[in-house]
Design an enzyme around this catalytic site. Structure first.
Site, PDB file in Angstrom:
ATOM      1  N   TRP A 136      36.458  12.538  38.434  1.00 55.58           N
ATOM      2  CA  TRP A 136      37.299  13.692  38.084  1.00 55.58           C
ATOM      3  C   TRP A 136      36.476  14.879  37.621  1.00 55.58           C
ATOM      4  O   TRP A 136      36.749  16.018  38.001  1.00 55.58           O
ATOM      5  CB  TRP A 136      38.349  13.282  37.041  1.00 55.58           C
ATOM      6  CG  TRP A 136      39.372  12.385  37.659  1.00 55.58           C
ATOM      7  CD1 TRP A 136      39.585  11.077  37.371  1.00 55.58           C
ATOM      8  CD2 TRP A 136      40.282  12.701  38.737  1.00 55.58           C
ATOM      9  NE1 TRP A 136      40.570  10.560  38.178  1.00 55.58           N
ATOM     10  CE2 TRP A 136      41.014  11.533  39.015  1.00 55.58           C
ATOM     11  CE3 TRP A 136      40.542  13.856  39.475  1.00 55.58           C
ATOM     12  CZ2 TRP A 136      41.990  11.484  40.010  1.00 55.58           C
ATOM     13  CZ3 TRP A 136      41.517  13.807  40.464  1.00 55.58           C
ATOM     14  CH2 TRP A 136      42.227  12.640  40.725  1.00 55.58           C
ATOM     15  N   ASP A 140      39.345  17.503  29.831  1.00 55.25           N
ATOM     16  CA  ASP A 140      40.390  16.900  30.652  1.00 55.25           C
ATOM     17  C   ASP A 140      40.653  15.526  30.033  1.00 55.25           C
ATOM     18  O   ASP A 140      39.853  14.602  30.176  1.00 55.25           O
ATOM     19  CB  ASP A 140      39.911  16.761  32.104  1.00 55.25           C
ATOM     20  CG  ASP A 140      40.884  15.984  32.976  1.00 55.25           C
ATOM     21  OD1 ASP A 140      41.920  15.516  32.469  1.00 55.25           O
ATOM     22  OD2 ASP A 140      40.596  15.840  34.188  1.00 55.25           O
ATOM     23  N   LYS A 172      50.377   9.506  32.958  1.00 58.22           N
ATOM     24  CA  LYS A 172      49.740   8.267  32.501  1.00 58.22           C
ATOM     25  C   LYS A 172      50.334   7.850  31.158  1.00 58.22           C
ATOM     26  O   LYS A 172      51.052   6.858  31.092  1.00 58.22           O
ATOM     27  CB  LYS A 172      48.218   8.435  32.416  1.00 58.22           C
ATOM     28  CG  LYS A 172      47.593   8.618  33.811  1.00 58.22           C
ATOM     29  CD  LYS A 172      46.747   9.812  33.838  1.00 58.22           C
ATOM     30  CE  LYS A 172      46.209  10.280  35.165  1.00 58.22           C
ATOM     31  NZ  LYS A 172      46.227   9.455  36.312  1.00 58.22           N
TER      32      LYS A 172
HETATM   33  C1  LIG Z   1      41.284  12.426  34.427  1.00 56.41           C
HETATM   34  C2  LIG Z   1      42.099  13.003  35.537  1.00 56.41           C
HETATM   35  N1  LIG Z   1      41.985  14.316  35.821  1.00 56.41           N
HETATM   36  C3  LIG Z   1      42.688  14.878  36.822  1.00 56.41           C
HETATM   37  C4  LIG Z   1      43.560  14.134  37.592  1.00 56.41           C
HETATM   38  C5  LIG Z   1      44.313  14.803  38.711  1.00 56.41           C
HETATM   39  O1  LIG Z   1      45.656  14.883  38.383  1.00 56.41           O
HETATM   40  P1  LIG Z   1      46.748  15.336  39.449  1.00 56.41           P
HETATM   41  O2  LIG Z   1      46.782  14.320  40.516  1.00 56.41           O
HETATM   42  O3  LIG Z   1      47.999  15.357  38.604  1.00 56.41           O
HETATM   43  O4  LIG Z   1      46.385  16.683  39.936  1.00 56.41           O
HETATM   44  C6  LIG Z   1      43.712  12.772  37.348  1.00 56.41           C
HETATM   45  C7  LIG Z   1      44.642  11.972  38.181  1.00 56.41           C
HETATM   46  O5  LIG Z   1      44.713  10.780  38.173  1.00 56.41           O
HETATM   47  C8  LIG Z   1      42.950  12.198  36.294  1.00 56.41           C
HETATM   48  O6  LIG Z   1      43.050  10.886  36.034  1.00 56.41           O
END
Ligand SMILES: Cc1ncc(COP(=O)(O)O)c(C=O)c1O
Length: 363
Positions: free
Chosen positions: A100, A174, A198
């Site tokens: 991520w 994040d 989550k």
């Molecule tokens: C730590 C983290 N950041 C970003 C995201 C991306 O999120 P989204 O799919 O809602 O854009 C996720 C998705 O699982 C994630 O676990």
């Protein structure tokens, strides 16, 4: 009893929350409307929204100089929205700890001079590079880290103290996949964001906690609906917010409060993680987790069978035992057990029982 659901997200919600939502589906509190049918500007939804925001602020002890924004777009949209709002087109450093943060770095490069100050890529995303080794540039607009890497199962146990590293830029975190599982040291944070799907509620809601002094610096290309100042000035009602997701999030916040708050969520998370990692480290080599112990996530636990040809049989047996969605992310393979706030200790125990039983039969 419902099966135990180990999905990484959208993930299991507390059963009590789903039951309340079901009971209130056709008629919310005598209003004659489902929450889905209410105007976001009407008094009924206003009361839902205010209560949700108040609960969240209380649960996470969010200081009064932070605004909480209820947005849409998810974590991936924030990968663009944060640099559009905070970078001023300048320098931004990232610490890559997994999939991520790597994605965040790549996306930010479209809006600013984005660079990796540290990376665990050489260790296949299995640890957190020590902050003292981060090569932070001077004159940064901000520093971005992902405090829990959902795919790799790598968690920062404490937030970096940028000031102690001689960096006066704000820290962006994040925290999508471990929000509400531990407290947040706001003195070290400028902005935090989290997708809801989550630990908070349904997909479609993204929470942004932003220090007030960081508002008002969006690039001119930033869409108004994603300009944090505009969103803050309109109390998250510049455009229609994801009303039903906010309602469910509010029910989850109340549930967390009833359980004993974030401190109790953290205590339970430690107990659940100790049980699962304890078995992963002591099973005679049939299963393994590859993450360095100090960097192991309490929320997302990837693990591998030493004989990968047994993966399908393991998953089929798990399904029969009422253990759902244990397949690992396609980029990592193996298995992944996501054990968020809504996962009871019994669910983790049931997983360990299945793992023991499977190893006995196939070992
Ligand atoms: C730590 C983290 N950041 C970003 C995201 C991306 O999120 P989204 O799919 O809602 O854009 C996720 C998705 O699982 C994630 O676990």
């Amino acid at each position: 009893m419902r099966p135990f659901n180990f999905s990484a997200g959208p993930a299991a919600l507390p059963e009590e929350v789903l039951q309340t939502a079901a009971a209130e589906m056709l008629d919310w509190h005598g209003s004659g409307m489902s929450v889905m049918e209410m105007s976001h500007r009407g008094r009924e939804f206003a009361s839902i929204f205010e209560a949700a925001e108040h609960s969240l602020r209380t649960l996470l002890a969010v200081p009064s100089n932070f605004r909480i924004l209820f947005m849409q777009g998810g974590g991936l949209a924030e990968n663009a929205i944060v640099p559009m709002n905070l970078s001023r087109g300048g320098l931004v450093d990232f610490v890559v700890t997994g999939s991520w943060s790597k994605k965040s770095l790549k996306e930010a490069g479209r809006y600013c001079d984005a660079s990796a100050a540290g990376s665990n890529e050489g260790n296949r995303h299995t640890d957190v590079p020590a902050p003292a080794t981060w090569a932070l540039r001077s004159g940064l607009s901000y520093v971005h880290v992902c405090t829990n890497e959902t795919i790799d199962g790598v968690e920062m146990q404490t937030l970096p103290d940028l000031a102690a590293l001689g960096c006066d830029a704000p820290l962006v975190i994040d925290c999508s996949s471990h929000i509400l599982s531990r407290s947040i040291d706001w003195s070290r944070v400028g902005l935090a964001f989290a997708g809801a799907q989550k630990n908070i509620g349904p997909a479609g809601l993204t929470l942004v906690f932003v220090r007030e002094d960081l508002l008002g610096h969006a690039l001119s290309i930033c869409p108004s609906a994603f300009d944090y100042r505009v969103v803050a000035e309109n109390n998250s009602m510049f455009n229609t917010p994801p009303t039903y997701a906010i309602y469910i999030a509010g029910l989850v916040f109340d549930w967390v409060q009833r359980q004993g708050g974030v401190a109790e969520m953290e205590r339970r998370a430690i107990t659940k993680a100790e049980l699962l990692y304890g078995y992963l480290d002591n099973n005679g080599g049939f299963y393994a987790n590859r993450v360095a112990k100090p960097a192991r996530s309490r929320m997302n636990v990837p693990f591998f069978l030493s004989d990968e040809s047994l993966n399908d049989a393991f998953l089929a047996g798990a399904r029969e035992a009422g253990l759902l969605q244990l397949k690992g992310h396609k980029s990592v393979g193996g298995m992944r057990a996501s054990i968020y706030n809504a996962m009871p200790l019994q669910g983790v125990q049931a997983l360990v029982n299945h793992m023991q039983d499977f190893a006995r039969r196939h070992g």
